[in-house]
Design a protein around this motif. Structure first.
Motif, short mmCIF file in Angstrom:
data_model
loop_
_atom_site.label_atom_id
_atom_site.label_comp_id
_atom_site.label_asym_id
_atom_site.label_seq_id
_atom_site.Cartn_x
_atom_site.Cartn_y
_atom_site.Cartn_z
N ASP A 116 -2.89 18.98 -51.69
CA ASP A 116 -3.79 19.50 -50.66
C ASP A 116 -4.55 20.72 -51.16
O ASP A 116 -5.74 20.87 -50.92
N ARG A 117 -3.84 21.60 -51.86
CA ARG A 117 -4.49 22.79 -52.41
C ARG A 117 -5.53 22.39 -53.45
O ARG A 117 -6.64 22.92 -53.48
N GLY A 133 -8.47 20.96 -51.70
CA GLY A 133 -9.19 22.03 -51.01
C GLY A 133 -10.06 22.84 -51.96
O GLY A 133 -11.18 23.22 -51.61
N GLU A 192 -13.26 21.22 -52.79
CA GLU A 192 -14.24 21.21 -51.72
C GLU A 192 -15.09 22.47 -51.68
O GLU A 192 -16.01 22.56 -50.89
N THR A 252 -15.22 13.95 -49.61
CA THR A 252 -13.93 14.65 -49.63
C THR A 252 -12.94 14.02 -48.67
O THR A 252 -11.77 13.83 -49.01
N ARG A 270 -9.41 12.27 -49.78
CA ARG A 270 -8.13 12.71 -49.23
C ARG A 270 -7.39 11.54 -48.58
O ARG A 270 -6.19 11.39 -48.76
#
Length: 159
Positions: free
Chosen positions: A67-68, A71, A74, A143, A147
């Motif tokens: 997730d990091r 992120g 993005e 994005t 994900r």
């Protein structure tokens, strides 16, 4: 008896290959665990076995590291097209504000500043804003899709 150098090539014997995979996977995860412990780094390792079985290690967890990572991918890219125009307009507005004895907080931050723009400046600004909105929408779609695919992939292969 010490260590001996082995030739790096695919192991044809399946039993030897599985044994080597297990040992090397454990070694990789051990190194990842040590890296996280010694440096405080967030670490994720994702490995598929020769039988396509998923193995993961993560500190603090694979999902949090992924997730990091996603992120950080993005973060907006600073393009020359809209950024240069906005920066130049902000400088012009600052100069106008100083010359007029008033303070300005930035580009187009008030109705007064919008009303000060000429028609061609408004049209140019509108074009840049439309282009920026399209880029943001495209990046958001890309994005979100990435994900969803990654999380679906991790969920399907972790069972």
């Amino acid at each position: 008896m010490g260590r001996r150098k082995i030739e790096i090539k695919k192991i044809e014997n399946k039993d030897s290959m599985y044994s080597t995979f297990t040992k090397r996977r454990n070694g990789l995860f051990r190194k990842a665990r040590k890296l996280a412990a010694l440096s405080g780094a967030d670490v994720a390792a994702i490995v598929f076995s020769p039988n396509n079985k998923l193995y993961t290690y993560g500190q603090p967890s694979v999902n949090s590291v992924v997730d990091r990572f996603l992120g950080e991918q993005e973060q907006p890219m600073h393009g020359r097209d809209s950024g240069d125009f906005l920066g130049a307009k902000q400088e012009q507005e600052q100069e106008r504000a100083v010359a007029g004895g008033r303070e300005s907080s930035g580009f187009l931050s008030s109705d007064e500043q919008i009303h000060d723009l000429e028609l061609h400046e408004l049209e140019q600004c509108k074009g840049f804003m439309e282009e920026l909105m399209k880029k943001v929408a495209d990046r958001l779609d890309e994005t979100v899709m990435r994900r969803v695919c990654l999380k679906d992939f991790l969920c399907m292969n972790s069972t």
